[in-house]
Design an enzyme around this catalytic site. Structure first.
Site, short mmCIF file in Angstrom:
data_model
loop_
_atom_site.label_atom_id
_atom_site.label_comp_id
_atom_site.label_asym_id
_atom_site.label_seq_id
_atom_site.Cartn_x
_atom_site.Cartn_y
_atom_site.Cartn_z
CB SER A 76 -0.96 0.01 1.19
OG SER A 76 -2.02 -0.89 0.97
CE LYS A 79 -4.47 1.96 -0.73
NZ LYS A 79 -3.83 0.68 -0.39
CB SER A 317 -4.52 1.48 3.74
OG SER A 317 -3.64 1.05 2.72
#
Length: 512
Positions: A76, A79, A317
């Site tokens: 993640s 991101k 997230s």
């Protein structure tokens, strides 16, 4: 470590010294290098692939690095790239529209022709907002539609999942399908899912009562759960279908999120019920199609801004919000990534030296380096949207995916960073201010980590050491022991239920 002539020149030019471990440190900060080297020598990292970069947030000076230029999966932490590139490309004021259109004409209370529900990917749409669109149509005096309800999700292509996603994650809310017509049943904007609510029966041994929110005729429940014991409830959708199996036992009411197959079809069912609740009958049923050019807008809805969406996306997230950004940029995963890549150079990332296939980082094909993530963190500081973006990152010991980490240390309330977790992968990248007042950016990426070792402990120790730098005493974070099942030999380990897994982001399974 032996250096070639070129290596020695590069190190001297950068004002760095190289250590025997392969790390680099600004002259005069050997203590920090020694401590970070010690942390990264943890026996739990045996066989793992670890890269780290620490830089001055204002000057860009490299403070410490070890394999910082080595590409790997970042989970993640991708991101960080997706959101900053999207803010640059789409702008923080970007909004998604959902419209009810028609090229027909109204004759009294009858609308002659089709009505078209057209989506552009708004991941925050809810059943209540679809109801409001139906309410607006009723306010125009329409009680019947001679044609069909046409679902237009053509703003996005038909590929629901990113390349390299794990098929066995399909039932879970963090792995939902991406569609231009979707809805979120909760306040965290879990697009592409429904809430499965389980209530105990009237007596011990009775079947539990199961309902789906929002109500629709696409999802089917297969219930074998009973009202007794404390084994817990398992909710899992069958691969490639909208059949959701509910099993186990419970004495108390519980809820779970489940993904759905084809979110567009679920939206169609929810909206059809909203029309019926307003006494509006659609003679031609539901079909798929594209809104005709020049169709009149009968009702419309507009989402929150992209800038406002940063908070739920980064704090929690949220994978599906990240994927919507990609498809909003280009209509498909491939074209969306290509469009976003136009902004990577301005964020310090060379498009030729990364491999990106989605927006969330769930793809096992994504590859980037800690150096790239650190560069983004530095470049972002010069952007007009930086304040909004940085305030949306989790804060150690305070909120988001870091709410329970680094409490009671100099990192609490100080470290502002994006976490990332998948099986065998863990990463943490963000900002920290040392006790001496120096602002740093850091990125630590760990790959090939065995599942019964917690890489979060390593990340926390690194972040706390950076936060402590320049202080009178170096603090260490409190750690939790690894569950025995994770320590056991392979032949004694069993499959870990989704609700108990800690090899994914805590927010995805509600354990933060």
């Amino acid at each position: 470590m032996k250096l070639g002539i070129l290596g020695a020149v590069v190190a001297a030019t950068a004002g760095l010294t190289l250590t025997s471990s392969g790390g680099a440190v600004a002259v005069g900060n050997e203590a920090l290098t020694r401590d970070l080297d010690t942390i990264l020598a943890d026996s739990g990292l045996k066989g793992a692939d670890v890269g780290i970069t620490v830089r001055d947030a204002n000057t860009g000076e490299t403070v410490y690095t070890r394999s910082g230029n080595r590409r790997s999966q970042v989970g993640s932490n991708l991101k960080v790239l997706t959101t900053t590139a999207a803010l640059d490309l789409l702008g923080p004021d970007y909004r998604w529209k959902t419209e009810l259109q028609s090229s027909g004409t109204q004759d009294g209370s009858t609308l002659n022709g089709d009505i078209v529900l057209r989506g552009t990917g708004d991941p925050t749409m809810s059943a209540l907002r679809y109801q409001a669109l139906a309410d607006t149509l009723k306010s125009k005096g329409v009680t019947s539609v001679s044609g069909s309800l046409v679902l237009d999700d053509t703003a996005f292509d038909s590929q629901p999942y990113g390349l390299g996603w794990a098929w066995d994650d399909e039932p879970y809310s963090y792995n939902a399908e991406t569609s231009a017509l979707t809805l979120s049943p909760d306040a965290k904007f879990s697009a592409g899912t429904v809430v499965v609510r389980v209530k105990p029966g009237a007596a011990t041994g009775d079947p539990v009562q199961v309902s789906v929110e929002p109500a629709n005729d696409q999802v089917q429940i297969r219930n074998t759960a009973t009202t007794n014991g404390d084994a817990g409830i398992t909710v899992e959708r069958e691969h490639g279908t909208n059949v959701i199996n509910v099993s186990g036992s419970t004495w108390v009411e519980t809820t779970a999120l489940s993904t759905v197959k084809d979110p567009t079809s679920v939206v169609g069912s929810v909206f059809q019920k909203a029309l019926a609740a307003n006494g509006i009958q659609v003679a031609g049923g539901i079909k798929r199609g594209k809104a005709p050019q020049g169709a009149a807008v009968l009702a419309s809805d507009q989402s929150t801004t992209l800038g406002q969406l940063m908070n739920p996306l980064l704090k929690n997230s949220n994978n599906m919000l990240a994927e919507v950004l990609v498809k909003s940029a280009g209509g498909s995963f491939t074209n969306g990534v290509n469009q976003l890549s136009r902004k990577w150079a301005g964020l310090g990332v060379d498009p030729n030296w990364v491999e990106i296939f989605d927006g969330s980082g769930m793809s096992r094909m994504d590859q980037m380096a800690p150096d790239d993530l650190a560069s983004i963190l530095i470049k972002a500081k010069s952007k007009p949207w930086f304040g909004t973006w940085q305030s949306s990152l989790p804060v150690a010991g305070r909120d988001g995916t870091l709410v329970n980490r680094m409490k009671g240390t100099p990192a609490e309330g100080n470290v502002i960073a994006k976490s990332g977790s998948m099986s065998g992968v863990s990463a943490l990248s963000g900002y920290v201010t040392t006790q001496a007042g120096r602002q740093l950016v850091f990125s630590l990426v760990q790959n090939n980590v065995v599942l019964w070792v917690s890489p979060k402990t390593i990340e926390d120790k690194v972040a706390v050491r950076l936060a402590s730098d320049g202080g009178a005493q170096v603090a260490t974070p409190k750690t939790q022991s690894v569950p025995e099942q994770r320590k056991a030999p392979a032949e004694k380990r069993t499959k870990v239920p989704a609700k108990d897994r800690f090899d994914v982001e805590c927010s995805w399974i509600g354990t933060c």
